[in-house]
Design an enzyme around this catalytic site. Structure first.
Site, short mmCIF file in Angstrom:
data_model
loop_
_atom_site.label_atom_id
_atom_site.label_comp_id
_atom_site.label_asym_id
_atom_site.label_seq_id
_atom_site.Cartn_x
_atom_site.Cartn_y
_atom_site.Cartn_z
N SER A 1 0.18 -1.72 -0.60
CA SER A 1 -0.39 0.09 0.23
C SER A 1 0.89 1.34 0.18
O SER A 1 0.46 2.21 -0.61
CB SER A 1 -0.86 -0.30 1.00
OG SER A 1 -1.97 -0.48 0.99
N LYS B 1 -0.12 3.60 -2.59
CA LYS B 1 -0.89 4.84 -2.68
C LYS B 1 -0.45 6.33 -2.56
O LYS B 1 -1.68 7.42 -2.96
CB LYS B 1 -2.04 4.59 -1.46
CG LYS B 1 -2.78 3.42 -1.26
CD LYS B 1 -3.51 3.16 -0.34
CE LYS B 1 -4.39 2.02 -0.39
NZ LYS B 1 -4.35 0.32 -0.29
N SER C 1 -6.30 3.63 4.55
CA SER C 1 -5.21 2.99 3.19
C SER C 1 -6.46 2.00 2.77
O SER C 1 -6.41 0.96 2.37
CB SER C 1 -4.30 1.53 4.03
OG SER C 1 -3.46 0.61 2.65
N LYS D 1 3.21 6.37 5.13
CA LYS D 1 2.24 5.49 4.26
C LYS D 1 2.73 3.59 4.61
O LYS D 1 3.67 4.06 4.31
CB LYS D 1 2.20 5.80 3.14
CG LYS D 1 0.93 4.39 2.36
CD LYS D 1 -0.44 4.88 2.97
CE LYS D 1 -1.50 3.52 2.47
NZ LYS D 1 -1.18 2.79 3.66
#
Length: 447
Positions: free
Chosen positions: A64, A67, A128, A253
């Site tokens: 992730s 992202k 997320s 993140k």
């Protein structure tokens, strides 16, 4: 007897010597911080100076952390007026199906629901949320397949290397229920080296620092006050109030899949300085991946950066190099022009190694003609730059390879010489050449 006595004294002293040696060992070795990761990097967020790296050029799963690229393209689209924060997204079969899979990080979306880009973005940045991320990608590009083209183009523009994007979320394509982007495989997953992940984070924070206003939120309720309300706790457990809290952390993140393991791009500030760290496939001492392992590795990187490094001013504005304070000028009212460093040169370096760096002048030869600057030119015309060269040991450079350091400029403007001056100069040069040629000829007669 004396020889036997010396032997016994040596045996008694040996344990004491070993203890003394162990007690003075450095906290961190030069080559490793003792973290258990497949890849890691630490940089200064302001300059992009790399403070530490470990296997940072090997492509690995990023999960992730992908992202961050979706966030970058979202902010860019908002900035360019292509979409707006209050724009509505209508749920389709793809985003509905993914949002109902609670094995994944998601906020459930209604089949017939509409959602603003802002609330979808908050679900992405805080929780997320994967379906919310796909919804944003579709809003920007029409389909996730088309969005991949934007991701690739932006990665190339930012100078990322060895990357592969197969979706907007970082999930394994096998989690997308057969609806993965065209041209990608069912088991594909996004990959990138730690250095490229750090470069992406570096550009995201410098181009769109407002991202931190959302990534620093511990917890928020999605669709608060409605039957669809769901609490979103941030997966960044280093934020204030969480179990692995670290002072100054406000982003950025996390990422976790079976393929990528436990990853984290973190950022923190202390005493006015911001650092960015990346850890990939973090495990503990037993080789087991966990949230704790990735945050422990991040903590070690931050501790190292904040305690061992400081910003040092190596060259002040207006600095002139003793060996070359000026450049020759051709066709100008002046025969030479003084050159100086335009801005002070400050850089984060290991405090114990600050005396190992020396400034080096690099003149841009493309700006010169036969070694001289052609008039006319303005004040502060760029003629080169300054490199800081480390005389011993390893220097990791900058996250952006085109970081050329402070500019070297002309101290004053020089106008082009008038017609008469240029003519007289040309005549003088002609006769000087004739004289030099004649002198050489005569000397040759007697050699």
């Amino acid at each position: 007897m004396k020889r036997e006595m010396r032997k016994w004294v040596a045996m008694l002293l040996m344990p004491l010597l070993l203890l003394t040696t162990l007690g003075t060992a450095p906290a961190y070795a030069d080559t490793t911080l003792g973290i258990h990761v497949d890849g890691a990097i630490l940089i200064d967020a302001d300059s992009g100076k790399i403070l530490y790296e470990e296997n940072a050029d090997t492509p690995l799963g990023i999960a992730s952390m992908t992202k961050m690229m979706t966030e970058y393209l979202l902010f860019e689209a908002i900035e360019e007026g292509k979409i707006s924060w209050d724009q509505q997204y209508k749920v389709n079969d793809y985003t509905y199906a993914i949002s109902q899979d609670r094995r994944l990080s998601n906020v459930p979306l209604r089949r017939d629901g509409t959602y603003t880009i802002r609330e979808l973005y908050e679900a992405l940045a805080i929780y997320s949320a994967n379906a919310a991320t796909i919804a944003i990608a579709e809003t920007i590009a029409g389909t996730e397949t088309e969005f991949l083209k934007l991701m690739d183009a932006k990665a190339k523009e930012l100078g990322l290397e060895d990357y592969k994007f197969v979706n907007s979320t970082g999930l394994n394509n096998s989690d997308l229920q057969g609806m993965h982007a065209q041209g990608t495989g069912v088991d594909d997953e996004n990959v990138m080296p730690a250095k490229s992940v750090a470069k992406l984070a570096y550009h995201l924070l410098n181009d769109y620092p407002e991202v931190l206003e959302t990534t620093k939120i511990n917890s928020k309720t999605f669709r608060e006050g409605t039957p669809d309300a769901i609490k979103m706790d941030n997966w960044n457990f280093m934020l204030p109030g969480f179990v692995y809290e670290y002072t100054g952390v406000d982003g950025l993140k996390t990422g976790t899949t079976n393929f990528a393991g436990h990853c984290f791009t973190g950022t923190a500030t202390r005493d006015g300085k911001r650092l960015i760290s990346v850890v990939m496939k973090a495990v503990d001492a037993k080789g087991e991946g966990s949230y704790k392992a990735r945050f422990d590795a991040t903590r070690a990187l931050f501790d190292y950066g904040f305690s061992q490094f400081s910003e040092v001013e190596f060259v002040p504005a207006g600095y002139q190099f003793a060996k070359q304070k000026e450049l020759d000028v051709v066709k100008g009212k002046e025969k030479a022009v003084a050159i100086e460093v335009k801005e002070p040169i400050r850089m984060m370096v290991k405090t114990s190694e600050k005396d190992l760096y020396v400034p080096e002048l690099v003149i841009d030869e493309s700006k010169l003609k036969d070694g001289a600057l052609l008039a006319p030119f303005k004040k502060e015309t760029v003629v080169g730059h300054v490199n800081l060269v480390k005389t011993e040991g390893t220097d990791y450079g900058f996250i952006d390879s085109d970081n050329l350091g402070a500019e070297v400029v002309t101290k004053v403007a020089v106008e082009k010489a008038g017609w008469f001056s240029l003519t007289m100069s040309a005549i003088g040069s002609f006769f000087a050449n004739v004289w030099n040629g004649a002198t050489s000829f005569v000397k040759g007669l007697f050699n």
